[in-house]
Write a protein that holds these residues in place. Structure first.
Motif, PDB file in Angstrom:
ATOM      1  N   ILE A 139       2.377   2.013 -16.702  1.00 18.93           N
ATOM      2  CA  ILE A 139       3.058   2.111 -15.400  1.00 18.93           C
ATOM      3  C   ILE A 139       3.990   0.921 -15.217  1.00 18.93           C
ATOM      4  N   TYR A 140       3.530  -0.268 -15.546  1.00 14.79           N
ATOM      5  CA  TYR A 140       4.370  -1.455 -15.438  1.00 14.79           C
ATOM      6  C   TYR A 140       5.567  -1.365 -16.379  1.00 14.79           C
ATOM      7  N   ASP A 154      -2.162   9.908 -12.620  1.00 16.23           N
ATOM      8  CA  ASP A 154      -2.803  10.951 -13.425  1.00 16.23           C
ATOM      9  C   ASP A 154      -2.093  11.145 -14.761  1.00 16.23           C
ATOM     10  N   LEU A 155      -0.775  11.128 -14.749  1.00 18.67           N
ATOM     11  CA  LEU A 155      -0.015  11.363 -15.978  1.00 18.67           C
ATOM     12  C   LEU A 155      -0.204  10.261 -17.015  1.00 18.67           C
ATOM     13  N   THR A 156      -0.480   9.047 -16.544  1.00 16.81           N
ATOM     14  CA  THR A 156      -0.650   7.922 -17.466  1.00 16.81           C
ATOM     15  C   THR A 156      -2.118   7.612 -17.723  1.00 16.81           C
ATOM     16  N   VAL A 175       3.405   5.870  -5.999  1.00 18.49           N
ATOM     17  CA  VAL A 175       3.030   6.003  -7.408  1.00 18.49           C
ATOM     18  C   VAL A 175       2.005   7.122  -7.560  1.00 18.49           C
ATOM     19  N   ILE A 176       1.041   7.168  -6.661  1.00 19.14           N
ATOM     20  CA  ILE A 176       0.025   8.219  -6.693  1.00 19.14           C
ATOM     21  C   ILE A 176       0.640   9.572  -6.364  1.00 19.14           C
ATOM     22  N   ILE A 222       0.837  -1.202   0.000  1.00 26.60           N
ATOM     23  CA  ILE A 222       0.000   0.000   0.000  1.00 26.60           C
ATOM     24  C   ILE A 222       0.873   1.254   0.000  1.00 26.60           C
ATOM     25  N   GLU A 223       1.941   1.250   0.784  1.00 28.11           N
ATOM     26  CA  GLU A 223       2.853   2.402   0.826  1.00 28.11           C
ATOM     27  C   GLU A 223       3.509   2.622  -0.539  1.00 28.11           C
ATOM     28  N   LEU A 224       3.913   1.551  -1.207  1.00 25.72           N
ATOM     29  CA  LEU A 224       4.515   1.679  -2.533  1.00 25.72           C
ATOM     30  C   LEU A 224       3.511   2.225  -3.537  1.00 25.72           C
ATOM     31  N   GLY A 225       2.280   1.750  -3.478  1.00 30.55           N
ATOM     32  CA  GLY A 225       1.235   2.283  -4.341  1.00 30.55           C
ATOM     33  C   GLY A 225       0.998   3.760  -4.076  1.00 30.55           C
TER      34      GLY A 225
END
Length: 72
Positions: free
Chosen positions: A38-39, A29-31, A22-23, A16-19
């Motif tokens: 993203i992957y 938003d950019l993708t 990304v946010i 969850i922290e890693l996600g």
């Protein structure tokens, strides 16, 4: 609570922290929340870190991330 439950909760919190990073970086938003993109960029980053320029990229990215954490 069983050991496996504690470990599972630690892993879930970590994911969850890693996600959240990304946010926070604005990647979603950019993708347009394009998970394939993203992957793909994460795979590109992994390739870069394994290349001859890996240490240089690591130090640049770490410094930029530390500055961003300090600014927020």
């Amino acid at each position: 609570m069983r050991t496996w439950q504690v470990e599972r909760r630690k892993r879930t919190r970590h994911l969850i922290e890693l996600g959240g990073l990304v946010i926070k970086a604005g990647i979603v938003d950019l993708t347009g929340d394009d998970r394939a993109m993203i992957y793909g960029v994460l795979l590109w980053m992994a390739d870069k870190l394994q290349s001859e320029q890996g240490e240089h990229a690591r130090s640049l990215w770490a410094a930029r991330g530390k500055r961003a954490f300090q600014d927020n």
